[in-house]
Design an enzyme around this catalytic site. Structure first.
Site, PDB file in Angstrom:
ATOM      1  N   HIS A   1      -2.311   1.248   7.268  1.00  0.00           N
ATOM      2  CA  HIS A   1      -2.622   1.226   5.842  1.00  0.00           C
ATOM      3  C   HIS A   1      -2.465   2.634   5.279  1.00  0.00           C
ATOM      4  O   HIS A   1      -2.835   3.625   5.927  1.00  0.00           O
ATOM      5  CB  HIS A   1      -4.049   0.712   5.611  1.00  0.00           C
TER       6      HIS A   1
ATOM      7  N   CYS B   1       0.803  -1.221   0.000  1.00  0.00           N
ATOM      8  CA  CYS B   1       0.000   0.000   0.000  1.00  0.00           C
ATOM      9  C   CYS B   1       0.839   1.276   0.000  1.00  0.00           C
ATOM     10  O   CYS B   1       0.415   2.267  -0.600  1.00  0.00           O
ATOM     11  CB  CYS B   1      -0.982  -0.012   1.171  1.00  0.00           C
TER      12      CYS B   1
END
Length: 469
Positions: free
Chosen positions: A319, A137
């Site tokens: 994230h 990510c």
């Protein structure tokens, strides 16, 4: 015994020959008059079939060991079993190194390929990279910003891209950056930042070490990983802030980072000072109540800090997401590979801490083809009804910011948050008192705690007597 003595050495030699090369035993079984020639032929056969000399020596050593127990044993089964064990070990030792170089070849194509989704972005077809489970990510969040800024372009028919290609594009962008200041000191500092960023690039494919501070949405502990965002001019935000209306939590958390706060909680909980123990419990409760890593105060500060039309990276729950601000509202880029074929799902609204969000298309219009809930509308509605829903959604969001402020200058949402925070503070204030009373009660159990316990025990006795009567 005379019958066994001349035959025992022959099975022993045959056992060693079978343990090493079974084929040579059939050829060498004929000439029994010259045992030295047979040993030489055995050695030649072993050298041809097995190149390492150590493997040819291991069976011979086992054969030497078998010669001493032969007069005592009447049969030769122990000989072949001991002779076969080194052979099995040598075969496994040879087979294991052959499997090791094959494992990287099988692992190479697994995490390298990522699907490309083409979206209409400001009148131009623009690619964005989608990710599967446990994808890189940080790398994708940065590269999607570069794609949306048209700093990196792909061929129109590109459908799949590898991580090596993404790393190459990112490296070219970093090397193409030139320092704005021409002084020698700043140029040396800029070159050092570029070198640090180039060394950090491989970590983008696996994960970055980011340590947040709870004082501001852009406050992070500086690490070499942050140099990538600084050089590219990409803001890095988070929304994990302490509410300033909670002085006890502010005092317990302070200006510490996440890692420092965890260490402080451990030391405070093992301290003999009750005040430090209380601060440690308050800090631990803050981490537990804000496990989503986003608070209402942080969301408000994040909305105020982000600029209109700005593309940034938002960090939450370990994230990294691509974020933008459109008409005073925050949106996150939808990069889940499950929405690869959903053209109307591009952005996801970020207006709630609980995760209640809505999908939008590339023009930030509410998506009707897909919804997160079971009652989501389908795409069969008329354009008039869809336009009405879009207008209602925008009006609801705008009313959230245009609410009349009370006498303290707070909106209804802020007042509700303040009331919730006051209730939270009352609970926190009651906990230290309960803890202190528990500590005092534990220390003075001898005399003071006997009376109330005796009174409580007398009441159920009367009730039990009444029940018996």
């Amino acid at each position: 015994m005379e019958y066994h003595q001349p035959e025992d050495p022959a099975p022993g030699k045959a056992g060693t020959a079978e343990a090493v090369i079974p084929e040579n035993h059939e050829v060498l079984a004929g000439p029994d008059e010259h045992p030295q020639d047979t040993d030489a032929r055995d050695a030649d056969g072993e050298a041809r079939e097995r190149e390492p000399a150590d493997q040819a020596l291991l069976p011979s050593q086992c054969g030497d060991n078998l010669e001493s127990p032969l007069p005592e044993a009447s049969s030769a089964p122990p000989g072949p079993t001991l002779g076969t064990l080194p052979e099995v070990e040598t075969i496994r030792a040879c087979s294991m190194p052959q499997e090791l170089p094959q494992s990287p070849r099988t692992r190479q194509p697994e995490p390298d390929f990522y699907c490309v989704k083409w979206i209409p972005w400001k009148g131009e077809q623009t690619p964005i990279i989608t990710q599967s489970t446990n994808g890189p990510c940080p790398l994708l969040a940065i590269m999607n910003i570069l794609f949306l800024q048209w700093k990196v372009k792909l061929p129109p028919q590109k459908e799949v891209i590898t991580s090596d290609e993404l790393m190459a594009h990112l490296g070219n962008c970093l090397l193409s950056i030139k320092p704005q200041e021409k002084s020698e000191g700043l140029q040396l500092n800029f070159q050092q930042n570029v070198d640090d960023a180039m060394t950090v690039l491989p970590k983008l494919a696996t994960g970055l070490d980011v340590n947040v501070r709870f004082t501001g949405v852009s406050d992070f502990e500086y690490t070499p990983e942050c140099s990538v965002f600084d050089l590219l001019g990409i803001p890095l935000y988070h929304g994990w802030l302490v509410d300033p209306q909670s002085p006890e939590a502010v005092r317990a958390v302070g200006k510490l980072s996440y890692n420092q706060l965890v260490e402080r909680i451990i030391t405070c909980k093992h301290s003999s000072d009750t005040n430090l123990v209380t601060e440690g419990l308050i800090a631990e409760q803050f981490l537990e109540t804000t496990a989503a890593q986003l608070t209402y105060h942080g969301l408000c500060e994040l909305t105020a800090a982000a600029k209109e039309g700005e593309l940034s990276v938002f960090f939450r729950n370990n994230h990294f997401s691509t974020m933008t601000k459109h008409k005073s509202h925050l949106y996150l880029l939808v990069t889940d590979q499950g929405f690869l074929q959903e053209e109307q799902v591009v952005w996801e609204s970020l207006h709630n801490v609980d995760g209640d969000s809505c999908f939008c298309d590339s023009d930030f219009h509410l998506s009707h083809s897909l919804g997160k809930g079971p009652g989501a509308e389908g795409g069969s509605g008329s354009p008039e009804t869809q336009l009405q829903v879009d207008q209602d959604y925008l009006i609801a969001l705008s009313l959230q910011q245009q609410q009349p402020r009370g006498p303290l200058g707070l909106t209804d949402l802020e007042l509700a948050q303040q009331l919730q925070q006051e209730e939270y503070q009352q609970q926190q204030a009651a906990q230290p008192v309960r803890m202190r009373t528990r500590v005092l009660s534990l220390q003075g159990r001898g005399a003071t705690s006997g009376r109330p316990a005796g009174e409580r025990r007398q009441r159920p006795k009367h009730e039990s007597d009444c029940i018996l009567l």
